[in-house]
Design an enzyme around this catalytic site. Sequence first.
Site, mmCIF file in Angstrom:
data_model
loop_
_atom_site.group_PDB
_atom_site.id
_atom_site.type_symbol
_atom_site.label_atom_id
_atom_site.label_comp_id
_atom_site.label_asym_id
_atom_site.label_seq_id
_atom_site.Cartn_x
_atom_site.Cartn_y
_atom_site.Cartn_z
ATOM 1 N N CYS A 83 13.335 -7.078 -8.959
ATOM 2 C CA CYS A 83 12.211 -6.450 -8.240
ATOM 3 C C CYS A 83 10.867 -6.903 -8.784
ATOM 4 O O CYS A 83 9.823 -6.558 -8.217
ATOM 5 C CB CYS A 83 12.321 -4.933 -8.290
ATOM 6 N N CYS A 206 13.092 8.327 -3.757
ATOM 7 C CA CYS A 206 13.535 6.921 -3.751
ATOM 8 C C CYS A 206 12.680 6.096 -2.792
ATOM 9 O O CYS A 206 12.459 6.492 -1.644
ATOM 10 C CB CYS A 206 14.986 6.821 -3.300
ATOM 11 N N SER A 207 12.246 4.924 -3.252
ATOM 12 C CA SER A 207 11.512 4.021 -2.366
ATOM 13 C C SER A 207 12.469 3.495 -1.292
ATOM 14 O O SER A 207 13.678 3.433 -1.510
ATOM 15 C CB SER A 207 10.900 2.875 -3.166
ATOM 16 N N LYS A 329 6.985 3.887 -2.832
ATOM 17 C CA LYS A 329 7.547 4.987 -2.037
ATOM 18 C C LYS A 329 6.894 5.076 -0.664
ATOM 19 O O LYS A 329 7.575 5.245 0.345
ATOM 20 C CB LYS A 329 7.358 6.319 -2.783
ATOM 21 N N HIS A 333 9.040 -1.056 -0.095
ATOM 22 C CA HIS A 333 9.465 -1.870 -1.242
ATOM 23 C C HIS A 333 10.338 -3.042 -0.795
ATOM 24 O O HIS A 333 11.531 -3.090 -1.098
ATOM 25 C CB HIS A 333 10.202 -0.975 -2.246
#
Lengths: 385, 385
Positions: A83, A206-207, A329, A333
């Site tokens: 990421c 959670c994104s 978020k 992402h």
Amino acid sequence: MREVAIIGIGITKFGVLWDKSLRDLAVEASIEAINDAKIDHIDSIYIGNYTSGTFIEQEHLAALIADYLGMNPIPSTKIENACASGGVAFKMGFLEVASGSSDIVLVLGVEKMTEVLTPRASYSLSLACDREYEGMNGITFPGLFALVAKRYMYEFGLTRKQLSLVPVKNHKNASKNLKAHFQNLITVEDVENSPLVADPLRLYDCSPVSDGAAAVILMPLELAKNYKNTKPIKISGIGQASDTISIYQRDSLVTFNATIKAAEKAYKMANKEPKDIDIIEVHDCFSIAEICAIEDLGFFPKGKGGEAVEAGLTEIEGKIPVNPSGGLKGKGHPVGATGVAQIVSIVEQLRGEAKENQVKNAKIGLTQNIGGSGSTAIVTILEVI
Amino acid sequence: MREVAIIGIGITKFGVLWDKSLRDLAVEASIEAINDAKIDHIDSIYIGNYTSGTFIEQEHLAALIADYLGMNPIPSTKIENACASGGVAFKMGFLEVASGSSDIVLVLGVEKMTEVLTPRASYSLSLACDREYEGMNGITFPGLFALVAKRYMYEFGLTRKQLSLVPVKNHKNASKNLKAHFQNLITVEDVENSPLVADPLRLYDCSPVSDGAAAVILMPLELAKNYKNTKPIKISGIGQASDTISIYQRDSLVTFNATIKAAEKAYKMANKEPKDIDIIEVHDCFSIAEICAIEDLGFFPKGKGGEAVEAGLTEIEGKIPVNPSGGLKGKGHPVGATGVAQIVSIVEQLRGEAKENQVKNAKIGLTQNIGGSGSTAIVTILEVI
């Protein structure tokens, strides 16, 4: 080393973009950045992408995207650091210009994640943890960050409300960002009533899984000062560091050593301290990650991040605005795009072009982009010249 | 830019290594290079790997390998440029040292390909072509290079025997290289009786699916001159270029424009011409690729490569020794390792440590590493100081 500036930015809408392929997204963000920089050529391309091989069954994006941009035969290189791929690709572009090897470099981050079903996306993302010691035992990233959150709550008494206020703030910021994946406001109750993913993390901690791309154009600072682009932004510091691939190997679950080490390097290179920074974009892949990040970057003491969020210190009008773009978020992402998108967001702020989310008098900004469970971290400091 | 030298090399045995994981191979090559360089620390790591995500279901190798080398928290970065991943990772290490950002950099190339069945390996490799316009129509790399070979035979009258002499030579060279995948000698008849893969290419025209790793240590040339390592090798030139992702888009099937452009840059940077070069390692993923490479690099006129091979000019004792290590066909082709392994082979030669394959008076060497069907090319020139 030569000093380096950002002279152009571009970003696509983030979200579930079924009408746009990875090629479309890559070209759209790149052309926007090229037009913004008002340049007529590029010397080199760097691309941050995590795992197009498993998401869209296509590798060799470096050549593919150079081709679709009509830029053969210039060199094109792809970086993969989970990421943090976008943030590290940005560093490679910086090094190429700083070294004197090239004058004008395009750095692109891109990910196309929504062509696969959710289990496949979870599988692809889990390839960034240790597959033999974590993945093979069934753990994926929500589970890993749930361990962090559980331990953090145990050690520091973080409340569910404090944690929930992170996505609430990030959705609020995203609601005013037209490029963001989500524009809906959410409440603390919404977060707490959302489905449990991995205790204590709920869906709104959670994104999301997003498609998107972001791009920047780099040039030597000395050239940029005399360039027709109105407001070059200087890259003052970049620090990158690594940590164990698995979180069980670490002395602490709640302190991300790679972030600390990367920040030390970036602060030193930029000759700055946290108190000098006006605005930050951090890697809130899960809400607990934002709380750890603002502590590890030196903005709040360890264990005090939750209270800082609750006191409003991380709001756009707060002491240190955190993720005014909406963060991972709210903004979304698309993994490989994220690190470059953070840079784009800071540049918009430092140029004073962030519209409804503009932080007043923002002169110095910082980004923090992590890969895996913080096994890679990269911190960048940008400033108005 | 600072000048940069190679002060250490390491390479594993290449082959079907079922008793060694990617982690094992990465650590083995790296430790060998570190010991060879006699250094006590590293500032940064670059890793060339193609598609560990699809070969071994593990991404984020940068963090994984830094961890398994015990090198946290130093920065670690992974490069993916298909089969040119290793060569491009080497360039990134060069840029980091040249820029002044780091003094001692480890560049590693690694691939673990034999944990999957052959159809899966072919699938993984095919992700480096254009999946939407080539892969989806069922073509894989043997088919793409068969098109090149067919067209080359049509245009220039290349004979089957001339083509066969490429793998015959490369197996002969590999037979004296203990690290090579193959040590068996083959004949022209063996090549011509081997199974047809994609007309006119037969099994022995194709490089194998191999496991392996190779590593080098880089340092500024000025520091290296006074260093305890006996014989630093200078990096005189590096050129990288790109071409269309699909070969059908090109004006010619038999000329690889990215190789030509990359070589132009490398020769210019090194202030050298083909006649100055004593030894070369080229990307013979298929036998036809070696013939095209020695032409595109300027060693023989276009269309004359086959005659040159038949006349023995590319043998170890010939006018320009090509692939004295055994090349991809004989030494093996663990994709991400290949570009770094080529550098290791040239350094061994320039140090005079190539044993039975030593080319007499080798002072200047060149490597050519391509990705996909020549959509990425990187050319490096090394010399004795």
